[in-house]
Design a protein around this motif. Structure first.
Motif, PDB file in Angstrom:
ATOM      1  N   ASP A 110       0.824  -1.215   0.000  1.00 16.10           N
ATOM      2  CA  ASP A 110       0.000   0.000   0.000  1.00 16.10           C
ATOM      3  C   ASP A 110       0.857   1.263   0.000  1.00 16.10           C
ATOM      4  N   LEU A 111       1.914   1.272   0.801  1.00 11.23           N
ATOM      5  CA  LEU A 111       2.734   2.474   0.895  1.00 11.23           C
ATOM      6  C   LEU A 111       3.581   2.675  -0.358  1.00 11.23           C
ATOM      7  N   ILE A 112       4.157   1.628  -0.901  1.00  4.87           N
ATOM      8  CA  ILE A 112       4.993   1.795  -2.099  1.00  4.87           C
ATOM      9  C   ILE A 112       4.126   2.212  -3.281  1.00  4.87           C
ATOM     10  N   LYS A 113       2.902   1.709  -3.361  1.00  5.84           N
ATOM     11  CA  LYS A 113       1.979   2.157  -4.409  1.00  5.84           C
ATOM     12  C   LYS A 113       1.695   3.652  -4.271  1.00  5.84           C
ATOM     13  N   GLU A 114       1.448   4.069  -3.035  1.00  8.20           N
ATOM     14  CA  GLU A 114       1.135   5.477  -2.781  1.00  8.20           C
ATOM     15  C   GLU A 114       2.304   6.379  -3.143  1.00  8.20           C
ATOM     16  N   VAL A 115       3.508   6.007  -2.725  1.00 10.14           N
ATOM     17  CA  VAL A 115       4.686   6.847  -2.947  1.00 10.14           C
ATOM     18  C   VAL A 115       5.018   6.945  -4.429  1.00 10.14           C
ATOM     19  N   VAL A 116       5.043   5.813  -5.133  1.00 12.43           N
ATOM     20  CA  VAL A 116       5.340   5.843  -6.561  1.00 12.43           C
ATOM     21  C   VAL A 116       4.233   6.569  -7.309  1.00 12.43           C
ATOM     22  N   GLY A 117       2.995   6.363  -6.894  1.00 14.24           N
ATOM     23  CA  GLY A 117       1.880   7.049  -7.526  1.00 14.24           C
ATOM     24  C   GLY A 117       2.001   8.556  -7.431  1.00 14.24           C
ATOM     25  N   GLU A 118       2.499   9.054  -6.299  1.00 19.51           N
ATOM     26  CA  GLU A 118       2.691  10.495  -6.137  1.00 19.51           C
ATOM     27  C   GLU A 118       3.798  11.018  -7.060  1.00 19.51           C
ATOM     28  N   ILE A 119       4.833  10.233  -7.260  1.00 18.62           N
ATOM     29  CA  ILE A 119       5.928  10.652  -8.132  1.00 18.62           C
ATOM     30  C   ILE A 119       5.443  10.846  -9.563  1.00 18.62           C
ATOM     31  N   VAL A 120       4.664   9.892 -10.055  1.00 20.79           N
ATOM     32  CA  VAL A 120       4.271   9.910 -11.470  1.00 20.79           C
ATOM     33  C   VAL A 120       2.861  10.448 -11.689  1.00 20.79           C
ATOM     34  N   ASP A 121       2.166  10.787 -10.600  1.00 19.73           N
ATOM     35  CA  ASP A 121       0.793  11.272 -10.689  1.00 19.73           C
ATOM     36  C   ASP A 121      -0.088  10.277 -11.443  1.00 19.73           C
ATOM     37  N   GLN A 122       0.056   9.015 -11.072  1.00 19.54           N
ATOM     38  CA  GLN A 122      -0.722   7.938 -11.670  1.00 19.54           C
ATOM     39  C   GLN A 122      -1.125   6.964 -10.569  1.00 19.54           C
ATOM     40  N   LYS A 123      -2.203   6.254 -10.777  1.00 18.55           N
ATOM     41  CA  LYS A 123      -2.554   5.177  -9.866  1.00 18.55           C
ATOM     42  C   LYS A 123      -1.704   3.950 -10.177  1.00 18.55           C
ATOM     43  N   VAL A 124      -1.097   3.380  -9.154  1.00 18.32           N
ATOM     44  CA  VAL A 124      -0.372   2.125  -9.313  1.00 18.32           C
ATOM     45  C   VAL A 124      -1.343   0.996  -8.960  1.00 18.32           C
ATOM     46  N   ASP A 125      -1.617   0.139  -9.937  1.00 20.47           N
ATOM     47  CA  ASP A 125      -2.664  -0.863  -9.764  1.00 20.47           C
ATOM     48  C   ASP A 125      -2.193  -2.106  -9.018  1.00 20.47           C
ATOM     49  N   TYR A 126      -0.982  -2.579  -9.344  1.00 22.81           N
ATOM     50  CA  TYR A 126      -0.521  -3.840  -8.791  1.00 22.81           C
ATOM     51  C   TYR A 126       0.964  -3.767  -8.461  1.00 22.81           C
ATOM     52  N   VAL A 127       1.385  -4.705  -7.594  1.00 20.01           N
ATOM     53  CA  VAL A 127       2.795  -4.847  -7.235  1.00 20.01           C
ATOM     54  C   VAL A 127       3.229  -6.284  -7.480  1.00 20.01           C
ATOM     55  N   VAL A 128       4.433  -6.440  -8.029  1.00 23.94           N
ATOM     56  CA  VAL A 128       5.039  -7.754  -8.209  1.00 23.94           C
ATOM     57  C   VAL A 128       6.384  -7.741  -7.489  1.00 23.94           C
ATOM     58  N   LEU A 129       6.575  -8.642  -6.539  1.00 19.54           N
ATOM     59  CA  LEU A 129       7.799  -8.715  -5.751  1.00 19.54           C
ATOM     60  C   LEU A 129       8.527 -10.005  -6.081  1.00 19.54           C
ATOM     61  N   ALA A 130       9.769  -9.871  -6.556  1.00 17.33           N
ATOM     62  CA  ALA A 130      10.544 -11.040  -6.977  1.00 17.33           C
ATOM     63  C   ALA A 130      11.851 -11.108  -6.199  1.00 17.33           C
ATOM     64  N   ASN A 131      12.417 -12.309  -6.087  1.00 18.46           N
ATOM     65  CA  ASN A 131      13.710 -12.439  -5.432  1.00 18.46           C
ATOM     66  C   ASN A 131      14.772 -12.931  -6.418  1.00 18.46           C
ATOM     67  N   PRO A 132      16.058 -12.755  -6.083  1.00 20.50           N
ATOM     68  CA  PRO A 132      17.133 -13.048  -7.048  1.00 20.50           C
ATOM     69  C   PRO A 132      17.236 -14.505  -7.469  1.00 20.50           C
ATOM     70  N   GLU A 133      16.857 -15.426  -6.598  1.00 19.52           N
ATOM     71  CA  GLU A 133      17.045 -16.837  -6.912  1.00 19.52           C
ATOM     72  C   GLU A 133      16.241 -17.249  -8.140  1.00 19.52           C
ATOM     73  N   GLY A 134      15.008 -16.780  -8.230  1.00 18.55           N
ATOM     74  CA  GLY A 134      14.192 -17.113  -9.388  1.00 18.55           C
ATOM     75  C   GLY A 134      14.782 -16.578 -10.672  1.00 18.55           C
ATOM     76  N   PHE A 135      15.315 -15.349 -10.622  1.00 15.41           N
ATOM     77  CA  PHE A 135      15.965 -14.757 -11.795  1.00 15.41           C
ATOM     78  C   PHE A 135      17.120 -15.638 -12.263  1.00 15.41           C
ATOM     79  N   ARG A 136      17.995 -16.036 -11.338  1.00 16.82           N
ATOM     80  CA  ARG A 136      19.155 -16.860 -11.705  1.00 16.82           C
ATOM     81  C   ARG A 136      18.707 -18.172 -12.332  1.00 16.82           C
ATOM     82  N   ASN A 137      17.734 -18.814 -11.720  1.00 15.60           N
ATOM     83  CA  ASN A 137      17.308 -20.125 -12.198  1.00 15.60           C
ATOM     84  C   ASN A 137      16.689 -20.054 -13.585  1.00 15.60           C
ATOM     85  N   ILE A 138      15.892 -19.010 -13.839  1.00 15.50           N
ATOM     86  CA  ILE A 138      15.255 -18.872 -15.150  1.00 15.50           C
ATOM     87  C   ILE A 138      16.300 -18.634 -16.236  1.00 15.50           C
ATOM     88  N   ILE A 139      17.295 -17.802 -15.958  1.00 19.51           N
ATOM     89  CA  ILE A 139      18.352 -17.559 -16.949  1.00 19.51           C
ATOM     90  C   ILE A 139      19.108 -18.844 -17.252  1.00 19.51           C
TER      91      ILE A 139
END
Length: 298
Positions: A110-139
């Motif tokens: 909720d807070l990161i949506k609010e803060v980023v939304g204020e920067i760009v003056d847009q509503k942020v609809d969704y958040v996706v949180l990823a960790n490094p292990e998945g990135f390494r494995n997919i590559i």
């Protein structure tokens, strides 16, 4: 028509754009082909309205998010705008200034949506949180990505167990080395901005090299990694709405952008101070489709 094959193709396409930007990461959640049949119908869930998805990459040790990317997807034009936000961007929240990479740890989605939304003056609809292990494995599953490393990269951070050691020149980067490349920042003159440029170079190469039917055979392995390493507030039903557009996405319709601003030293720390006026111009041009007005030359 083979609907199982169709949805595998669509979902793999969606996944590539997810890794690049996060905009359609929820779309991969739909790919359980055995759940789909010939009567399945994709409704117009988003009513062809633009959608903003915030992609966050977690730090290895702290709860900070050192990758912060806002992805704007416009179903009407089938265009994607990928706005990278430097992790040291100064923002005001909860009565004091913070670096933006600490905001999610303070107030979650909720807070990161609010803060980023204020920067760009847009509503942020969704958040996706990823960790490094998945990135390494997919590559690794996709046999690495060929890129040109612009300099020798050497850096050690024992606290994060991060050890970067790359040599200059063209090479194929597999999971661990790919992570080193996209996380390296200390050798660039402009620090985090240089790292953002490198990340965008990497993901452009990723899309160009891996958007191929040969990798369809690895779809199940890739999806398994995504399921294990991604958290999102995009629901199953909402995710389905993205897939109707995935098969027509083209690389030329993807714009890579950076939040305008500059590094500055304050009395307390170094911050990236974003420029509100230039940010507004950038958002109007790319997110809102408003052509900037230029003064006539005398």
């Amino acid at each position: 028509m083979d609907y199982k094959k169709f949805f595998k193709i669509v979902s793999l396409t969606v996944l590539y754009f997810c890794i690049m930007s996060g905009v359609i990461v929820g779309g991969v959640l739909l790919l359980k082909p055995d759940l789909l049949d010939n009567s399945f119908y994709l409704g117009n869930i988003f009513n062809d309205k633009p959608v903003n998805v915030l992609l966050l990459g977690k730090d290895k040790v702290s709860n900070n998010t050192d990758v912060i990317v806002l992805v704007n997807f416009n179903p009407g034009t089938n265009k994607i705008n990928v706005l990278s936000i430097p992790r040291d961007t100064r923002v005001y929240s909860k009565g004091r200034y913070h670096k933006i990479n600490a905001i999610h740890a303070i107030g979650k989605n909720d807070l990161i949506k609010e803060v980023v939304g204020e920067i760009v003056d847009q509503k942020v609809d969704y958040v996706v949180l990823a960790n490094p292990e998945g990135f390494r494995n997919i590559i690794d599953i996709l046999d690495g990505v060929e890129v040109y490393v612009p300099m020798d990269m050497k850096y050690d951070d024992n606290e994060q167990n991060l050890h970067i050691n790359l040599k200059k020149g063209p090479q194929v980067l597999y999971g661990e080395k790919a992570e080193e490349f996209v996380r390296y920042r200390h050798g660039y003159k402009d620090g985090d901005l240089g790292r953002i440029d490198a990340q965008q170079i990497f993901f452009k190469a990723f899309i160009e090299q891996k958007m191929s039917p040969r990798y369809l055979l690895k779809a199940d392995k890739i999806l398994s990694e995504v399921f294990k390493h991604v958290e999102t507030d995009i629901s199953f039903t909402q995710a389905l709405g993205f897939t109707k557009y995935a098969k027509t996405l083209k690389m030329e319709n993807v714009n890579f952008l950076k939040l305008p601003g500059e590094d500055k030293r304050t009395s307390s720390a170094w911050y990236y101070i974003y420029d509100p006026e230039k940010t507004e111009e950038l958002i109007n041009e790319y997110f809102n489709g408003i052509t900037p007005v230029t003064a006539d030359k005398p």
